[in-house]
Design a protein around this motif. Structure first.
Motif, mmCIF file in Angstrom:
data_model
loop_
_atom_site.group_PDB
_atom_site.id
_atom_site.type_symbol
_atom_site.label_atom_id
_atom_site.label_comp_id
_atom_site.label_asym_id
_atom_site.label_seq_id
_atom_site.Cartn_x
_atom_site.Cartn_y
_atom_site.Cartn_z
ATOM 1 N N SER A 81 54.743 46.443 63.808
ATOM 2 C CA SER A 81 53.350 46.328 63.415
ATOM 3 C C SER A 81 53.050 47.285 62.263
ATOM 4 C CB SER A 81 52.455 46.674 64.603
ATOM 5 O OG SER A 81 51.150 46.980 64.178
ATOM 6 N N PRO A 82 52.135 46.892 61.336
ATOM 7 C CA PRO A 82 51.793 47.792 60.227
ATOM 8 C C PRO A 82 51.091 49.065 60.665
ATOM 9 C CG PRO A 82 50.388 45.838 60.216
ATOM 10 C CD PRO A 82 51.487 45.570 61.191
ATOM 11 N N GLY A 83 50.750 49.172 61.940
ATOM 12 C CA GLY A 83 50.232 50.436 62.463
ATOM 13 C C GLY A 83 51.314 51.482 62.638
ATOM 14 N N PHE A 84 52.590 51.043 62.597
ATOM 15 C CA PHE A 84 53.733 51.945 62.627
ATOM 16 C C PHE A 84 54.332 52.045 61.221
ATOM 17 C CE2 PHE A 84 53.559 50.032 66.865
ATOM 18 C CZ PHE A 84 53.637 51.143 67.689
ATOM 19 N N VAL A 85 55.223 52.972 61.044
ATOM 20 C CA VAL A 85 56.021 53.038 59.810
ATOM 21 C C VAL A 85 57.472 53.266 60.214
ATOM 22 C CG1 VAL A 85 54.150 53.906 58.355
ATOM 23 C CG2 VAL A 85 55.646 55.533 59.538
ATOM 24 N N THR A 89 59.995 51.749 54.985
ATOM 25 C CA THR A 89 58.750 51.977 54.255
ATOM 26 C C THR A 89 58.903 53.145 53.295
ATOM 27 O OG1 THR A 89 57.626 51.330 56.304
ATOM 28 C CG2 THR A 89 56.261 52.178 54.505
ATOM 29 N N CYS A 304 38.836 47.361 54.483
ATOM 30 C CA CYS A 304 38.667 46.160 55.316
ATOM 31 C C CYS A 304 39.693 45.086 54.967
ATOM 32 C CB CYS A 304 37.246 45.606 55.170
ATOM 33 S SG CYS A 304 36.832 45.087 53.498
ATOM 34 N N GLY A 306 44.071 43.788 55.800
ATOM 35 C CA GLY A 306 45.329 43.989 56.494
ATOM 36 C C GLY A 306 46.036 42.676 56.730
ATOM 37 N N THR A 308 49.373 40.871 59.314
ATOM 38 C CA THR A 308 50.409 41.037 60.331
ATOM 39 C C THR A 308 51.710 41.518 59.704
ATOM 40 O OG1 THR A 308 49.464 39.289 61.709
ATOM 41 C CG2 THR A 308 51.778 39.836 62.093
ATOM 42 N N SER A 310 52.052 43.177 56.764
ATOM 43 C CA SER A 310 51.963 44.311 55.843
ATOM 44 C C SER A 310 53.102 45.291 56.117
ATOM 45 C CB SER A 310 50.627 45.032 56.012
ATOM 46 O OG SER A 310 49.552 44.199 55.690
#
Length: 448
Positions: A81-85, A89, A304, A306, A308, A310
């Protein structure tokens, strides 16, 4: 053994062909492999890729260095998920920082050029609020999503408008189209009216947030601006408090002889968007790049936007090896040498064919514009013809494909944009086929 006929029926019956009436999606060429500057059909017949597919396969096909890097990443982490790196990256960011124009060092990763442009508009409209208008140009293509197609000047926007799939707040400026100057003027006596008019537009429109342009226009003509254009545009934007955004989706990645086409004029944009050549099309990636100042605005403001996908690890894993391959290739001197040879051969081609009205471009990024009458510049087809009637450019490119040459055609010109790995001998191969098929248009030229 692969049943190509069965596969073909399955594909044409159950998929949508892009940018076409579906009656034209009946017998697409089936490619079984690709290597170097060649594509191969199911019979093993080679086709010289003279347009780098959609001006994106800059390093050619089957580069093992890039393939190995993607495979390695697939074994480690194919998606998070783009909430992780992850390390992929960091590697991508580090590689990009090494080549970006000065001051552009904050990245948003997506999966295509149209998404990169969509992100840029969301960012700029929040950052510049209450200003919201965007100035684009009539000869432009910025993508297929609602916002990016709204920025697009070519006839694909007309259909999106009819489908009510565009957004408000875009106005179109004149083009840097010296061959067909919208003001009927001649360089350099024109005083670069095409850029001066942008200043007039900003002042008269009001609420302009940004000017959004391709440094060298891609799909719509390979329009190279006069040397004064971009320095003056930068000054106009600064004087009016407007951001300058450059779309380097097609013109970046050494396509014009430098990392970025805008570098040819030593101008720094506020936002840069790119895709295609950033992975040489081995994986789908779009990149929106801003200054630190712009990103700092979002420390408190919600960004605002994003996706899936990213920062998709597998996709961006191609960026570092691709950048290294560009460096290695340019160090050999091959692209620099062949670009000059290509320019020479294209102008020689023009001298042999009355149907060629103009040859323009730079590096490995050229247009051959064909006309019915070279003296009056009367075209064979116009923008309005694109989806309405048979085009002579399509007829010529279809004949070229039969002879083993893939070249992208538009309603008035052909795109000559081969992979940067092409040799002089391979250029000769492509020019020879063009020499033969352009006779189709020569026979319909009006002799003055």
């Amino acid at each position: 053994m692969v049943n190509f006929e069965k596969n073909m029926r399955l594909i044409v019956e159950h998929t949508y062909g892009t940018w076409r009436a579906q009656k034209g999606w009946k017998e697409p060429l089936c490619i079984s492999k690709a290597k170097g500057v060649y594509l191969y059909d199911q019979r093993g017949r080679p086709y010289l890729d003279f347009s780098s597919q959609l001006m994106c396969s800059n390093l050619g096909h089957g580069n093992e260095v890039i393939v190995d890097a993607i495979c390695k990443q697939a074994r480690e982490i194919s998606y998070i998920s783009p909430g992780f790196v992850c390390e992929a990256t960091a590697r991508a960011v580090e590689a990009l920082l090494d080549i970006m124009p000065e001051g552009l060092n904050r990245f948003f990763f997506s999966t295509s050029g149209t998404e990169a442009n969509e992100a840029a508009i969301k960012i700029v409209r929040q950052y510049m609020a209450p200003k919201y208008k965007i100035i684009s140009r009539y000869h432009s293509y910025h993508g297929a999503t609602a916002t990016s197609i709204s920025l697009t000047g070519d006839p694909r926007r007309w259909y999106a408008e009819r489908a009510r799939c565009t957004v408000p707040g875009v106005v179109f400026a004149p083009d840097t189209y010296c061959y067909r100057c919208p003001f009927g003027l001649t360089y350099p006596e024109c005083n670069i009216q095409c850029v001066e008019y942008v200043d007039y537009m900003i002042k008269e429109e009001g609420n302009v947030a940004a000017v959004f342009v391709e440094p060298v226009v891609g799909t719509n003509g390979k329009l190279v601006p006069p040397k004064e254009y971009f320095p003056r545009l930068r000054k106009i934007c600064d004087e009016n408090g407007v951001l300058l955004i450059v779309d380097e989706v097609m013109s970046g990645w050494y396509r014009t002889g430098k990392w970025w086409a805008i570098d040819n004029w030593d101008v720094k944009p506020d936002i840069l968007t790119t895709a295609k050549g950033c992975t040489s099309a081995y994986t789908p990636v779009g990149i929106t790049v801003t200054t630190k100042k712009i990103k700092d605005y979002f420390e408190e403001e919600v960004m605002c936007h994003g996706h899936t996908y990213s920062m998709h690890p597998l996709a961006i894993s191609a960026i570092p090896p691709v950048i290294e391959e560009y460096k290695r290739l340019v160090a050999t001197g091959l692209p620099q040498r062949v670009s000059k040879y290509l320019e020479k051969k294209l102008h020689e081609l023009m001298n042999r064919h009355e149907c060629i009205g103009d040859v323009r471009g730079m590096g490995h990024f050229w247009a051959i514009e064909i006309v019915k009458n070279r003296k009056t510049k009367e075209p064979f087809n116009t923008k309005a013809d694109k989806f309405q009637k048979p085009l002579i450019t399509d007829k010529i490119s279809s004949e070229a494909l039969k002879r083993g040459l893939y070249i992208v055609s538009w309603y008035d010109h052909f795109t000559v944009a081969p992979p940067l790995i092409i040799t002089e001998e391979e250029v000769d191969e492509g020019i020879q086929i063009l020499d033969e098929v352009l006779k189709i248009a020569d026979r319909e030229v009006e002799v003055v």
